[in-house]
Design a protein around this motif. Structure first.
Motif, short mmCIF file in Angstrom:
data_model
loop_
_atom_site.label_atom_id
_atom_site.label_comp_id
_atom_site.label_asym_id
_atom_site.label_seq_id
_atom_site.Cartn_x
_atom_site.Cartn_y
_atom_site.Cartn_z
N ARG A 160 38.64 53.66 47.99
CA ARG A 160 37.46 54.41 48.43
C ARG A 160 37.80 55.87 48.70
NH1 ARG A 160 34.71 50.13 52.67
NH2 ARG A 160 34.03 48.65 51.10
N ALA A 161 38.96 56.11 49.31
CA ALA A 161 39.38 57.48 49.59
C ALA A 161 39.62 58.24 48.30
CB ALA A 161 40.64 57.49 50.46
N ALA A 162 40.22 57.61 47.31
CA ALA A 162 40.46 58.25 46.02
C ALA A 162 39.15 58.58 45.32
CB ALA A 162 41.33 57.36 45.14
N ALA A 163 38.20 57.66 45.38
CA ALA A 163 36.89 57.90 44.77
C ALA A 163 36.17 59.05 45.47
CB ALA A 163 36.05 56.63 44.83
N THR A 182 47.25 33.60 52.48
CA THR A 182 45.96 33.98 51.91
C THR A 182 46.12 35.19 51.01
OG1 THR A 182 45.47 35.42 53.78
CG2 THR A 182 44.69 33.15 53.93
N SER A 183 45.22 35.31 50.05
CA SER A 183 45.22 36.47 49.16
C SER A 183 44.52 37.63 49.86
CB SER A 183 44.48 36.13 47.87
OG SER A 183 43.09 36.00 48.13
N ASP A 184 44.67 38.82 49.29
CA ASP A 184 43.98 39.98 49.85
C ASP A 184 42.48 39.76 49.88
OD1 ASP A 184 46.28 41.40 50.37
OD2 ASP A 184 46.10 42.71 48.63
N ALA A 185 41.93 39.18 48.83
CA ALA A 185 40.49 38.95 48.77
C ALA A 185 40.04 37.99 49.86
CB ALA A 185 40.09 38.42 47.40
N GLU A 186 40.81 36.93 50.08
CA GLU A 186 40.48 35.98 51.14
C GLU A 186 40.60 36.64 52.51
OE1 GLU A 186 41.82 31.72 49.21
OE2 GLU A 186 43.35 33.05 50.04
N GLU A 187 41.65 37.41 52.68
CA GLU A 187 41.87 38.10 53.95
C GLU A 187 40.73 39.07 54.23
OE1 GLU A 187 44.88 41.42 54.62
OE2 GLU A 187 45.91 39.67 55.45
N GLN A 188 40.33 39.81 53.22
CA GLN A 188 39.25 40.77 53.40
C GLN A 188 37.93 40.06 53.72
OE1 GLN A 188 38.75 43.65 50.30
NE2 GLN A 188 37.06 44.63 51.31
N GLN A 189 37.65 38.95 53.05
CA GLN A 189 36.42 38.22 53.33
C GLN A 189 36.42 37.68 54.75
OE1 GLN A 189 33.56 38.02 51.58
NE2 GLN A 189 32.82 37.05 53.44
N GLN A 190 37.54 37.15 55.19
CA GLN A 190 37.64 36.64 56.56
C GLN A 190 37.43 37.77 57.56
OE1 GLN A 190 41.49 34.82 56.60
NE2 GLN A 190 40.78 32.92 55.67
N ALA A 191 38.04 38.91 57.29
CA ALA A 191 37.91 40.06 58.19
C ALA A 191 36.49 40.59 58.20
CB ALA A 191 38.89 41.15 57.78
N ALA A 192 35.88 40.69 57.04
CA ALA A 192 34.51 41.19 56.96
C ALA A 192 33.57 40.29 57.76
CB ALA A 192 34.06 41.28 55.51
N THR A 219 38.07 45.83 55.81
CA THR A 219 38.61 46.32 54.54
C THR A 219 40.13 46.28 54.56
OG1 THR A 219 38.66 48.62 55.29
CG2 THR A 219 36.66 47.89 54.17
N THR A 220 40.72 46.08 53.40
CA THR A 220 42.17 46.09 53.28
C THR A 220 42.65 47.51 52.98
OG1 THR A 220 42.13 45.67 50.91
CG2 THR A 220 42.22 43.74 52.36
N GLU A 221 43.94 47.70 53.11
CA GLU A 221 44.53 49.00 52.79
C GLU A 221 44.20 49.41 51.36
OE1 GLU A 221 48.98 51.03 52.61
OE2 GLU A 221 48.75 49.03 53.42
N ALA A 222 44.29 48.48 50.41
CA ALA A 222 44.00 48.79 49.01
C ALA A 222 42.55 49.22 48.81
CB ALA A 222 44.30 47.57 48.13
N THR A 223 41.64 48.56 49.48
CA THR A 223 40.22 48.92 49.38
C THR A 223 39.97 50.30 49.96
OG1 THR A 223 39.57 46.61 49.52
CG2 THR A 223 37.87 48.24 50.01
#
Length: 62
Positions: free
Chosen positions: A49-52, A2-12, A41-45
């Motif tokens: 968010r932390a950087a913002a 799965t892609s990160d986007a798919e993984e994040q959607q499944q987790a959410a 949320t994924t590590e990248a997300t």
């Protein structure tokens, strides 16, 4: 695979009704580089968010 986007959607979706979601979000905010999916949320997300947040805080303190 799965892609990160798919993984994040499944987790959410999985995390949405979790009784520990608030605690998990707090943990994931404290450790944005923790591998895996936390609080939907994924590590990248989390890192983005932390950087913002750091940028907003620095701008406010300047």
């Amino acid at each position: 695979m799965t892609s990160d986007a798919e993984e994040q959607q499944q987790a959410a979706t999985f995390c949405a009704d979790c009784l520990a979601l608030a605690e998990c979000r707090a943990y994931s905010a404290s450790y944005p580089r923790e591998p895996g999916v936390w609080a939907g949320t994924t590590e990248a997300t989390r890192e983005a968010r932390a950087a913002a947040y750091r940028a907003r805080t620095e701008a406010r303190n300047s």
